[in-house]
Design a protein around this motif. Structure first.
Motif, PDB file in Angstrom:
ATOM      1  N   ALA A   9       0.830  -1.200   0.000  1.00  0.00           N
ATOM      2  CA  ALA A   9       0.000   0.000   0.000  1.00  0.00           C
ATOM      3  C   ALA A   9       0.864   1.249   0.000  1.00  0.00           C
ATOM      4  O   ALA A   9       0.578   2.222  -0.702  1.00  0.00           O
ATOM      5  N   ILE A  10       1.980   1.225   0.792  1.00  0.00           N
ATOM      6  CA  ILE A  10       2.861   2.403   0.844  1.00  0.00           C
ATOM      7  C   ILE A  10       3.430   2.679  -0.532  1.00  0.00           C
ATOM      8  O   ILE A  10       3.401   3.810  -1.031  1.00  0.00           O
ATOM      9  N   VAL A  11       3.928   1.634  -1.205  1.00  0.00           N
ATOM     10  CA  VAL A  11       4.556   1.823  -2.521  1.00  0.00           C
ATOM     11  C   VAL A  11       3.539   2.378  -3.507  1.00  0.00           C
ATOM     12  O   VAL A  11       3.785   3.377  -4.183  1.00  0.00           O
ATOM     13  N   LEU A  12       2.336   1.744  -3.560  1.00  0.00           N
ATOM     14  CA  LEU A  12       1.297   2.178  -4.498  1.00  0.00           C
ATOM     15  C   LEU A  12       0.886   3.616  -4.211  1.00  0.00           C
ATOM     16  O   LEU A  12       0.788   4.447  -5.108  1.00  0.00           O
ATOM     17  N   GLY A  13       0.668   3.892  -2.898  1.00  0.00           N
ATOM     18  CA  GLY A  13       0.253   5.232  -2.456  1.00  0.00           C
ATOM     19  C   GLY A  13       1.263   6.260  -2.892  1.00  0.00           C
ATOM     20  O   GLY A  13       0.896   7.329  -3.392  1.00  0.00           O
ATOM     21  N   PHE A  14       2.575   5.938  -2.734  1.00  0.00           N
ATOM     22  CA  PHE A  14       3.612   6.892  -3.093  1.00  0.00           C
ATOM     23  C   PHE A  14       3.540   7.242  -4.567  1.00  0.00           C
ATOM     24  O   PHE A  14       3.589   8.408  -4.948  1.00  0.00           O
ATOM     25  N   ILE A  15       3.368   6.209  -5.384  1.00  0.00           N
ATOM     26  CA  ILE A  15       3.351   6.447  -6.845  1.00  0.00           C
ATOM     27  C   ILE A  15       2.164   7.327  -7.218  1.00  0.00           C
ATOM     28  O   ILE A  15       2.320   8.349  -7.891  1.00  0.00           O
ATOM     29  N   VAL A  16       0.978   6.961  -6.743  1.00  0.00           N
ATOM     30  CA  VAL A  16      -0.237   7.708  -7.113  1.00  0.00           C
ATOM     31  C   VAL A  16      -0.155   9.136  -6.589  1.00  0.00           C
ATOM     32  O   VAL A  16      -0.415  10.095  -7.308  1.00  0.00           O
ATOM     33  N   ALA A  17       0.254   9.281  -5.312  1.00  0.00           N
ATOM     34  CA  ALA A  17       0.300  10.590  -4.672  1.00  0.00           C
ATOM     35  C   ALA A  17       1.267  11.514  -5.382  1.00  0.00           C
ATOM     36  O   ALA A  17       0.993  12.693  -5.540  1.00  0.00           O
ATOM     37  N   ARG A  18       2.397  10.941  -5.826  1.00  0.00           N
ATOM     38  CA  ARG A  18       3.386  11.807  -6.475  1.00  0.00           C
ATOM     39  C   ARG A  18       2.827  12.385  -7.763  1.00  0.00           C
ATOM     40  O   ARG A  18       3.005  13.568  -8.057  1.00  0.00           O
ATOM     41  N   SER A  19       2.108  11.586  -8.522  1.00  0.00           N
ATOM     42  CA  SER A  19       1.581  12.069  -9.806  1.00  0.00           C
ATOM     43  C   SER A  19       0.569  13.189  -9.599  1.00  0.00           C
ATOM     44  O   SER A  19       0.468  14.098 -10.402  1.00  0.00           O
ATOM     45  N   ILE A  20      -0.175  13.156  -8.470  1.00  0.00           N
ATOM     46  CA  ILE A  20      -1.170  14.214  -8.234  1.00  0.00           C
ATOM     47  C   ILE A  20      -0.509  15.414  -7.545  1.00  0.00           C
ATOM     48  O   ILE A  20      -0.745  16.556  -7.894  1.00  0.00           O
ATOM     49  N   ALA A  21       0.352  15.153  -6.539  1.00  0.00           N
ATOM     50  CA  ALA A  21       0.820  16.208  -5.646  1.00  0.00           C
ATOM     51  C   ALA A  21       1.903  17.078  -6.257  1.00  0.00           C
ATOM     52  O   ALA A  21       1.977  18.253  -5.939  1.00  0.00           O
ATOM     53  N   ARG A  22       2.733  16.528  -7.148  1.00  0.00           N
ATOM     54  CA  ARG A  22       3.881  17.311  -7.603  1.00  0.00           C
ATOM     55  C   ARG A  22       3.463  18.568  -8.366  1.00  0.00           C
ATOM     56  O   ARG A  22       3.918  19.669  -7.999  1.00  0.00           O
ATOM     57  N   PRO A  23       2.596  18.477  -9.437  1.00  0.00           N
ATOM     58  CA  PRO A  23       2.200  19.734 -10.105  1.00  0.00           C
ATOM     59  C   PRO A  23       1.483  20.677  -9.147  1.00  0.00           C
ATOM     60  O   PRO A  23       1.708  21.907  -9.200  1.00  0.00           O
ATOM     61  N   LEU A  24       0.671  20.165  -8.240  1.00  0.00           N
ATOM     62  CA  LEU A  24      -0.050  21.027  -7.292  1.00  0.00           C
ATOM     63  C   LEU A  24       0.941  21.732  -6.363  1.00  0.00           C
ATOM     64  O   LEU A  24       0.789  22.913  -6.067  1.00  0.00           O
ATOM     65  N   ASN A  25       1.955  21.018  -5.964  1.00  0.00           N
ATOM     66  CA  ASN A  25       2.995  21.574  -5.091  1.00  0.00           C
ATOM     67  C   ASN A  25       3.704  22.735  -5.769  1.00  0.00           C
ATOM     68  O   ASN A  25       3.865  23.819  -5.185  1.00  0.00           O
ATOM     69  N   ASP A  26       4.113  22.524  -7.073  1.00  0.00           N
ATOM     70  CA  ASP A  26       4.768  23.604  -7.832  1.00  0.00           C
ATOM     71  C   ASP A  26       3.865  24.817  -7.884  1.00  0.00           C
ATOM     72  O   ASP A  26       4.290  25.952  -7.596  1.00  0.00           O
ATOM     73  N   LEU A  27       2.603  24.558  -8.236  1.00  0.00           N
ATOM     74  CA  LEU A  27       1.643  25.651  -8.395  1.00  0.00           C
ATOM     75  C   LEU A  27       1.447  26.391  -7.069  1.00  0.00           C
ATOM     76  O   LEU A  27       1.391  27.625  -7.041  1.00  0.00           O
ATOM     77  N   SER A  28       1.381  25.657  -5.980  1.00  0.00           N
ATOM     78  CA  SER A  28       1.147  26.302  -4.663  1.00  0.00           C
ATOM     79  C   SER A  28       2.334  27.179  -4.280  1.00  0.00           C
ATOM     80  O   SER A  28       2.153  28.274  -3.738  1.00  0.00           O
ATOM     81  N   GLU A  29       3.560  26.757  -4.596  1.00  0.00           N
ATOM     82  CA  GLU A  29       4.731  27.603  -4.313  1.00  0.00           C
ATOM     83  C   GLU A  29       4.646  28.907  -5.078  1.00  0.00           C
ATOM     84  O   GLU A  29       4.898  29.995  -4.545  1.00  0.00           O
ATOM     85  N   LYS A  30       4.257  28.800  -6.370  1.00  0.00           N
ATOM     86  CA  LYS A  30       4.161  30.004  -7.209  1.00  0.00           C
ATOM     87  C   LYS A  30       3.075  30.920  -6.677  1.00  0.00           C
ATOM     88  O   LYS A  30       3.235  32.156  -6.651  1.00  0.00           O
ATOM     89  N   PHE A  31       1.956  30.339  -6.276  1.00  0.00           N
ATOM     90  CA  PHE A  31       0.859  31.161  -5.725  1.00  0.00           C
ATOM     91  C   PHE A  31       1.281  31.838  -4.439  1.00  0.00           C
ATOM     92  O   PHE A  31       0.880  32.976  -4.173  1.00  0.00           O
ATOM     93  N   ALA A  32       2.092  31.163  -3.624  1.00  0.00           N
ATOM     94  CA  ALA A  32       2.586  31.778  -2.384  1.00  0.00           C
ATOM     95  C   ALA A  32       3.411  33.008  -2.706  1.00  0.00           C
ATOM     96  O   ALA A  32       3.278  34.056  -2.054  1.00  0.00           O
ATOM     97  N   ARG A  33       4.270  32.944  -3.739  1.00  0.00           N
ATOM     98  CA  ARG A  33       5.068  34.110  -4.136  1.00  0.00           C
ATOM     99  C   ARG A  33       4.169  35.225  -4.659  1.00  0.00           C
ATOM    100  O   ARG A  33       4.415  36.407  -4.415  1.00  0.00           O
ATOM    101  N   MET A  34       3.116  34.809  -5.401  1.00  0.00           N
ATOM    102  CA  MET A  34       2.154  35.796  -5.914  1.00  0.00           C
ATOM    103  C   MET A  34       1.482  36.510  -4.753  1.00  0.00           C
ATOM    104  O   MET A  34       1.291  37.736  -4.786  1.00  0.00           O
TER     105      MET A  34
END
Lengths: 176, 674
Positions: free
Chosen positions: B335-360
């Motif tokens: 479950a940890i391995v599967l969760g990591f893979i799925v979570a990374r695909s969703i969280a990474r672009p959102l993470n980038d976007l949230s950093e940019k919004f914080a600077r904005m």
């Protein structure tokens, strides 16, 4: 004395009365001898006294007539009840100071058988009785002529002068 | 409130793990619990069934032995044998003559039957006993007990003796519990005995010594009990009645077992439980009483216990537990391995976007959002953010320019408004001062008018007072003159008094002379009295009295003289005083006359002053009227200026607000960097 009464015996009563009389006489004689009567007066500040027996009278000085050519102690003469008598100034005679007269000045007229004269005094005090024993012999401080006419010193420092000697003193007789 | 910031990725992984872990845990827990329960139940049932089987087999075995005994006691061979033995005993004088030819012959005859019976049924020994005294008349094995007397000999307390005694006593089959039997090498032995009767008469006792090995073999475990399973018997004295198969040493009558199972079994109870055995090992235990009492009417009881160690019995449960845990851990890791893979695909672009919004959010608009190639919701979100950023940049630039323009305009307006306000307030304050001055002047004019009126009034009063003063001074002059007359009269009287006193003085001089003379007279009288001696003594007293009278009168005249001189001094002082008094009165008269004149002059002056005060009053009234008008005019001006000031202030406030607005706008726009 017996048992029936105090004065039973006439002899006893007589003796007692006699003794009482003797005792009373003795006392009276003593009294007479004891007291000397003095006429007291002042000369300056000092008190003097003269035996009353030699005093004829005291008299105020009304008129004084000076006499020339007499010793200084003879003050003068005066008319005393129609009699002329000389006045002796004791202050000059005794060589005392202060020769002034005052309204208190009096004359004391002394008299013996042969002689009669007045002495002038500053003030008359009065007559006094002094016990003869209290008159002492004399004082070494009183010098000069006073010592010659001194009889003694009485109580309270009264200097008692010998009046008889003054009256019989031949030096006082002035013969012109 | 959130103290620890958990990222989206961590959350997703956690969710995955939970989704696996929770159902696995629940399923494992219930299945494990049920499995354990059923395994336990099965183990207990197994034990109980083994225990019951063994118990019934034990009862059957003993019943068979009693059957053998009954057969034996009733067989003709036994009766014959006993009769022969008793006959032999009578021949040998009560002694059996063991070893004698006759006995040995008899023994041989009997032994043929009995040894066959004993060996074929597998007994340890077979005895024939005499009913009286219990002589051991016959024994198959011929041990030391042969020929012994059980009622009184060395064996009187042995199990054999007990059997004999009970059989004789009860007249029926008897069984005694295990005891150590000396003739059989002191081994534990168990005996059963029965009476032998002929024509209802007890002619002997037949006893069987049971084989212990047979009993042990009976209790040996069948298959299905494992290595630690065993079944054993325990007597009421808590000593074992069988040899344990797990122990090397024999345990009959040596191993003490005081467990709960035995305690319960002695109380005729049966049951199963998990407890500890005599070696303190944890065991599953099933126990029951054997029921010898009910089955055979004997006076002792045994407990049968079937045990198996928990370690062995529950071994399948442990294996199951280990397997479940292994599978669970594997699933969680997956479950940890599967969760990591799925979570990374969703969280990474959102993470980038949230950093940019914080600077904005901090105002930095210089960032660039790269367009995403993904066509799912995440991709759309990223592309829309890029578009929004571009629009925001343009709008912010426009706002900043406007704000700058606005600020400069506001500055100019503010300066003008401030000047206007300052001018207006200056005018206002000047007008206030002027009107205050006017008010003061008005007040002063009013005051001077009042004062002038008062002066006028006062001067009239003063005029009256002056007239009265003049009259008074004239009366005073008259009084003074009267006093002068009186003073002169007093002076005359005093002069007269003085003359009178001088006359008194002359009279006193005369009296004094008289007393002097009477003093002298008294001295002379004393002298005369002294001269008169005794007769003059009475006269001396009179003279003394006269003298004292003269002295008294002299003292009196002295006192009068003193008084007169005091009077003279007093009168002369009085004369002087009266003279001074009359002089003072004269000067007083003069002064009073002067004061009268002065008062007259004063009266004239007061009249003049009164006229002047009237004129002043009139002019002040006129001044007052003028001032009132001036005050009203100033009030109007003041009101107008204060309105001006208010307006200027409002203007100033408004420009201030405007300026603040401009500043805020500037601040807001300054936050953004383009």
């Amino acid at each position: 004395m017996n048992n029936n009464g105090i004065f039973d015996s006439e002899i006893d009563l007589e003796v007692l009365q006699k003794r009482a009389k003797e005792l009373s006489r003795l006392h009276q004689e003593e009294c007479d001898d004891d007291y000397v009567e003095l006429v007291e007066f002042t000369l300056g500040e000092e008190h003097y006294g003269l035996e009353l027996v030699h005093v004829r009278e005291v008299y105020p000085l009304h008129v004084l007539t000076f006499l020339p050519g007499v010793p200084k102690f003879i003050k003068g003469i005066t008319n005393f009840r129609g009699q002329i008598i000389s006045i002796l100034d004791l202050k000059v005679f005794f060589e005392l100071e202060d020769l002034n007269l005052s309204d208190q000045t009096r004359l004391i007229i002394l008299k013996s058988k042969n002689m009669e004269f007045a002495v002038i005094v500053d003030a008359l005090i009065g007559v006094c009785r002094v016990p003869g024993k209290q008159i002492s012999a004399g004082l070494p401080t009183l010098s000069g002529k006073r010592a010659e006419y001194l009889k003694g010193v009485g109580p309270e420092g009264v200097i008692v002068l010998d009046a008889l000697r003054l009256l019989e003193d031949p030096t006082l007789v002035v013969d012109i | 409130m959130q103290f620890i910031r958990i990222s989206l990725m961590q959350k997703l992984i956690f969710m995955f793990v939970m989704v696996v872990l929770v159902p696995v845990s629940i399923i494992s827990f219930y299945s494990f619990r049920d499995a354990k329960a059923s395994l336990e139940t099965a183990a207990f049932e197994h034990l109980a069934s083994v225990r019951d089987v063994k118990r019934s087999r034990l009862i059957d075995y003993i019943q068979e032995r009693f059957n053998d005994l009954a057969l034996l006691s009733e067989s003709q061979a036994t009766i014959d044998g006993l009769e022969k033995m008793q006959h032999q005993a009578i021949v040998a004088d009560g002694n059996f003559g063991i070893g004698s030819f006759e006995y040995e012959a008899l023994y041989y005859e009997i032994n043929q039957v009995f040894s066959k019976i004993s060996h074929s049924y597998g007994y340890s020994d077979l005895f024939l006993l005499s009913p009286d005294n219990g002589y051991v008349m016959y024994s198959v094995e011929r041990e030391d007990d042969l020929g012994e007397k059980l009622s009184s000999g060395a064996l009187k307390n042995s199990g054999l003796a007990q059997v004999w005694r009970q059989v004789v006593e009860k007249n029926k089959e008897v069984m005694v519990d295990f005891s150590l039997y000396a003739p059989s090498n002191n081994e534990p032995s168990i005996f059963i005995g029965a009476p032998v009767k002929k024509d209802n008469k007890l002619i002997g006792v037949v006893v069987l010594q049971l084989n212990i090995e047979q009993l042990d073999k009976l209790m040996e475990v069948q298959s299905g009990m494992g290595a630690t399973g065993q079944i054993y018997l325990v007597g009421e004295d808590y000593l074992m009645r069988t040899n344990s198969i797990l122990e090397e040493e024999p345990t009959i009558l040596t191993q003490k077992v005081r467990t709960t199972a035995v305690e319960e079994g002695i109380k005729d109870l049966a049951g199963e439980y998990i407890g500890f055995d005599y070696n303190n090992t944890e065991v599953l235990s099933a126990y029951s009483h054997v029921g010898l009492d009910e089955a055979f009417g004997v006076d002792f009881e045994w407990v049968i216990v079937a045990e198996e160690s928990t370690a062995e019995a529950f071994a399948p449960i442990r294996a199951l537990q280990k397997r479940i845990i292994t599978i669970g851990v594997g699933l969680v890791l997956l479950a940890i391995v599967l969760g990591f893979i799925v979570a990374r695909s969703i969280a990474r672009p959102l993470n980038d976007l949230s950093e940019k919004f914080a600077r904005m959010a901090d105002g930095d608009l210089t960032i660039e959002v790269e367009p995403s190639r993904r066509s799912d919701e995440v991709g759309i979100l990223v592309n829309s953010a890029g578009t929004m950023l571009t629009t925001l940049k343009e709008q912010t630039g426009a706002i900043i320019d406007s704000a700058n323009n606005l600020a400069s305009c506001i500055g100019e307006i503010t300066a003008t408004a401030s000047q206007l306000a300052a001018g207006a307030s200056e005018t206002s304050s000047t007008i206030s001062e002027v009107s205050a001055t006017v008010e003061e002047i008005r007040h002063t004019a009013k005051l001077s008018s009042e004062k002038a009126t008062q002066v006028e009034h006062d001067s009239e009063e003063m005029n009256q007072v002056a007239v009265e003063g003049e009259e008074s001074s004239q009366q005073a002059v008259k009084g003074m003159k009267k006093i002068n007359d009186e003073m002169e009269y007093i002076a005359e009287s005093i002069v007269n008094l003085s003359e009178q006193t001088q006359n008194i003085g002359e009279i006193i001089g005369a009296v004094n002379d008289l007393s002097d003379q009477s003093n002298l007279l008294s001295v002379n009288a004393s002298i005369e009295a002294a001269k008169a001696g005794e007769y003059g003594k009475g006269f001396a007293v009179v003279a003394q009295e006269v003298k004292s009278l003269a002295e008294q009168s002299k003292d009196a005249t002295g006192q009068i003289k003193n008084i007169l001189s005091d009077i003279q001094k007093a009168t002369s002082t009085a004369v002087m005083a009266t003279e001074r008094g009359s002089k003072a009165v004269e000067s007083g008269v003069g002064l009073t006359e002067n004061s009268g004149q002065t008062i007259s002059t004063l009266q004239l002056n007061i009249d003049d002053a009164s006229q002047a005060a009237s004129q002043i009053n009139a002019s002040s009234q006129q001044q007052l009227a003028g001032m009132e008008q001036l005050v009203t005019a100033m009030e109007n001006i003041k009101e107008a200026t204060s309105q001006n000031v208010g307006a200027a202030r409002q203007l100033e406030d408004a420009t201030h607000d405007l300026s603040d607005l401009g500043h805020k706008l500037n601040e807001i726009s300054a936050k953004f960097t383009i």
